[in-house]
Scaffold this motif. Sequence first.
Motif, PDB file in Angstrom:
ATOM      1  N   ALA A  86       0.727  -1.173  -0.017  1.00 34.69           N
ATOM      2  CA  ALA A  86       0.005   0.078  -0.115  1.00 34.69           C
ATOM      3  C   ALA A  86       0.967   1.149   0.127  1.00 34.69           C
ATOM      4  CB  ALA A  86      -0.893  -0.100   1.193  1.00 34.69           C
ATOM      5  N   GLY A  87       0.381   2.282  -0.707  1.00 34.44           N
ATOM      6  CA  GLY A  87       1.025   3.639  -0.387  1.00 34.44           C
ATOM      7  C   GLY A  87       1.939   3.556  -1.649  1.00 34.44           C
ATOM      8  N   ARG A  88       3.011   4.515  -1.372  1.00 29.55           N
ATOM      9  CA  ARG A  88       4.233   4.915  -2.347  1.00 29.55           C
ATOM     10  C   ARG A  88       5.653   4.472  -2.013  1.00 29.55           C
ATOM     11  NH1 ARG A  88       3.685  10.976  -4.757  1.00 29.55           N
ATOM     12  NH2 ARG A  88       1.802   9.826  -5.856  1.00 29.55           N
ATOM     13  N   LEU A  89       6.255   3.808  -3.148  1.00 29.62           N
ATOM     14  CA  LEU A  89       7.590   3.794  -3.067  1.00 29.62           C
ATOM     15  C   LEU A  89       8.407   5.101  -3.721  1.00 29.62           C
ATOM     16  CD1 LEU A  89      10.088   1.536  -2.860  1.00 29.62           C
ATOM     17  CD2 LEU A  89       9.786   1.119  -5.014  1.00 29.62           C
ATOM     18  N   HIS A  90       9.357   5.249  -2.746  1.00 26.74           N
ATOM     19  CA  HIS A  90      10.227   6.338  -3.140  1.00 26.74           C
ATOM     20  C   HIS A  90      11.702   5.801  -3.589  1.00 26.74           C
ATOM     21  CE1 HIS A  90       7.943   9.755  -1.154  1.00 26.74           C
ATOM     22  NE2 HIS A  90       7.536   8.642  -0.649  1.00 26.74           N
ATOM     23  N   PHE A  91      12.043   6.422  -4.918  1.00 26.34           N
ATOM     24  CA  PHE A  91      13.177   5.773  -5.441  1.00 26.34           C
ATOM     25  C   PHE A  91      14.101   7.135  -5.799  1.00 26.34           C
ATOM     26  CE2 PHE A  91      16.120   3.585  -8.507  1.00 26.34           C
ATOM     27  CZ  PHE A  91      16.085   2.382  -8.109  1.00 26.34           C
ATOM     28  N   GLU A 120       4.723   0.888 -19.822  1.00 28.16           N
ATOM     29  CA  GLU A 120       4.094   1.752 -18.863  1.00 28.16           C
ATOM     30  C   GLU A 120       4.638   2.815 -18.759  1.00 28.16           C
ATOM     31  OE1 GLU A 120       2.118   1.990 -14.374  1.00 28.16           O
ATOM     32  OE2 GLU A 120       2.527   0.003 -15.122  1.00 28.16           O
ATOM     33  N   LEU A 121       6.015   2.879 -18.215  1.00 27.88           N
ATOM     34  CA  LEU A 121       6.921   3.934 -17.871  1.00 27.88           C
ATOM     35  C   LEU A 121       7.394   4.583 -18.882  1.00 27.88           C
ATOM     36  CD1 LEU A 121       6.321   2.592 -15.025  1.00 27.88           C
ATOM     37  CD2 LEU A 121       8.823   3.373 -14.352  1.00 27.88           C
ATOM     38  N   ALA A 122       7.401   4.094 -20.205  1.00 29.43           N
ATOM     39  CA  ALA A 122       8.074   4.805 -21.269  1.00 29.43           C
ATOM     40  C   ALA A 122       7.693   6.193 -21.521  1.00 29.43           C
ATOM     41  CB  ALA A 122       7.508   4.189 -22.796  1.00 29.43           C
ATOM     42  N   PRO A 123       6.458   6.811 -21.381  1.00 27.40           N
ATOM     43  CA  PRO A 123       6.322   8.231 -21.288  1.00 27.40           C
ATOM     44  C   PRO A 123       7.325   8.983 -20.346  1.00 27.40           C
ATOM     45  CG  PRO A 123       4.338   6.950 -21.230  1.00 27.40           C
ATOM     46  CD  PRO A 123       5.228   5.954 -20.793  1.00 27.40           C
ATOM     47  N   VAL A 124       7.760   8.494 -19.385  1.00 33.75           N
ATOM     48  CA  VAL A 124       8.585   9.374 -18.351  1.00 33.75           C
ATOM     49  C   VAL A 124      10.139   8.854 -18.312  1.00 33.75           C
ATOM     50  CG1 VAL A 124       6.555   9.769 -16.979  1.00 33.75           C
ATOM     51  CG2 VAL A 124       7.708   7.679 -16.555  1.00 33.75           C
ATOM     52  N   TRP A 125      10.353   7.829 -19.262  1.00 33.24           N
ATOM     53  CA  TRP A 125      11.916   7.489 -19.350  1.00 33.24           C
ATOM     54  C   TRP A 125      12.639   8.691 -19.657  1.00 33.24           C
ATOM     55  CZ3 TRP A 125      12.511   4.031 -16.049  1.00 33.24           C
ATOM     56  CH2 TRP A 125      12.078   2.849 -16.128  1.00 33.24           C
ATOM     57  N   GLY A 126      13.681   9.021 -19.057  1.00 35.41           N
ATOM     58  CA  GLY A 126      14.555  10.239 -19.641  1.00 35.41           C
ATOM     59  C   GLY A 126      14.227  11.287 -18.595  1.00 35.41           C
ATOM     60  N   GLN A 127      12.969  11.477 -17.873  1.00 36.15           N
ATOM     61  CA  GLN A 127      12.853  12.351 -16.994  1.00 36.15           C
ATOM     62  C   GLN A 127      13.348  12.283 -15.831  1.00 36.15           C
ATOM     63  OE1 GLN A 127       8.660  13.254 -16.595  1.00 36.15           O
ATOM     64  NE2 GLN A 127       8.137  13.006 -18.790  1.00 36.15           N
ATOM     65  N   GLU A 128      13.771  13.647 -15.112  1.00 40.35           N
ATOM     66  CA  GLU A 128      14.625  13.538 -13.726  1.00 40.35           C
ATOM     67  C   GLU A 128      13.724  13.290 -12.816  1.00 40.35           C
ATOM     68  OE1 GLU A 128      17.551  16.704 -13.732  1.00 40.35           O
ATOM     69  OE2 GLU A 128      18.333  15.966 -15.660  1.00 40.35           O
ATOM     70  N   ALA A 129      12.396  13.539 -12.886  1.00 43.34           N
ATOM     71  CA  ALA A 129      11.520  13.363 -11.898  1.00 43.34           C
ATOM     72  C   ALA A 129      10.167  13.087 -12.309  1.00 43.34           C
ATOM     73  CB  ALA A 129      11.302  14.759 -10.927  1.00 43.34           C
ATOM     74  N   LEU A 132       3.947   8.408  -9.884  1.00 41.44           N
ATOM     75  CA  LEU A 132       2.785   7.689 -10.159  1.00 41.44           C
ATOM     76  C   LEU A 132       2.051   7.481  -8.807  1.00 41.44           C
ATOM     77  CD1 LEU A 132       4.873   5.072 -12.384  1.00 41.44           C
ATOM     78  CD2 LEU A 132       3.559   7.108 -13.262  1.00 41.44           C
ATOM     79  N   PRO A 133       1.088   6.693  -8.845  1.00 38.27           N
ATOM     80  CA  PRO A 133       0.390   6.634  -7.632  1.00 38.27           C
ATOM     81  C   PRO A 133       1.027   5.831  -6.578  1.00 38.27           C
ATOM     82  CG  PRO A 133      -1.235   6.252  -9.330  1.00 38.27           C
ATOM     83  CD  PRO A 133       0.156   6.450  -9.983  1.00 38.27           C
ATOM     84  N   ASP A 134       1.732   4.771  -7.309  1.00 44.76           N
ATOM     85  CA  ASP A 134       2.817   4.006  -6.146  1.00 44.76           C
ATOM     86  C   ASP A 134       4.352   4.076  -6.318  1.00 44.76           C
ATOM     87  OD1 ASP A 134       2.953   2.862  -8.737  1.00 44.76           O
ATOM     88  OD2 ASP A 134       2.395   0.863  -8.191  1.00 44.76           O
ATOM     89  N   LEU A 135       4.759   5.280  -7.108  1.00 48.15           N
ATOM     90  CA  LEU A 135       5.900   5.349  -7.043  1.00 48.15           C
ATOM     91  C   LEU A 135       6.334   7.007  -7.234  1.00 48.15           C
ATOM     92  CD1 LEU A 135       8.788   4.387  -7.613  1.00 48.15           C
ATOM     93  CD2 LEU A 135       8.495   4.626 -10.191  1.00 48.15           C
ATOM     94  N   SER A 136       7.524   7.407  -6.459  1.00 50.78           N
ATOM     95  CA  SER A 136       8.001   8.883  -6.533  1.00 50.78           C
ATOM     96  C   SER A 136       9.316   8.748  -7.012  1.00 50.78           C
ATOM     97  CB  SER A 136       7.852   9.485  -5.101  1.00 50.78           C
ATOM     98  OG  SER A 136       8.507  10.704  -5.417  1.00 50.78           O
TER      99      SER A 136
END
Length: 233
Positions: A86-91, A120-129, A132-136
Amino acid sequence: MQDQTPERRGGVADLDWREGEIPVSRLFDDPYFSLENGLAETAYVFLAGNDLPARFRDGFHVAELGFGTGLNLLAALRLWRETGQAGRLHFTTFEAYPMTAAEMRRAHAAFPEITALSEELAPVWGQEAFDLPDLSFRMIRGDARETLPAWQARADAWFLDGFAPAKNPELWEEGLMAQVGAHTAPGGTAATYTAAGFVRRGLQAAGFDVVRAPGYGRKRHMTRAVLPDPSHG
């Protein structure tokens, strides 16, 4: 350790591709993941090596030296979801030579198990930040010896995944290991595929209790470390 490679301050990844699917750094002359099975090595070294998923909780913070292909992030998020957290993983990851989004996706193609997650993450690959609902996720670019001291957070688990110490000694030097210790929560852990003596001594000097454990595949040993929690002493 005196820095002998001032040119290694950051830039973009310079790659060769072995067998068409395994990226190899030209600068460090080292592959980005195990030639046997990079995803299985990540699960063994970084996930199990940090006692995951047992320690997962909302807000659990993974920090990493060496983002590379993003394989460790995908493996951690996959485990988070598969175990129903539950909640969000920070990475947070520290990377001096990031790959392009296209290079990352090419590397991920070697592992069908994570194809859907990579897409699923393809649109954000390359971004530095991104969040998602379960990932920061945050990437801090540049030389970790310069960027980590300024970081304001502390990790619950460290993935120490720079290139091999013999090829990339500056990412394993004692001063940087001291900063890893300073940015680890009490009771936090670190794991790495290497069992090089100077790496283990650097972690010990940083306050960790260090264990040399059986390694993955052809690697005889790896390193696991725990930062003691004074409140549980």
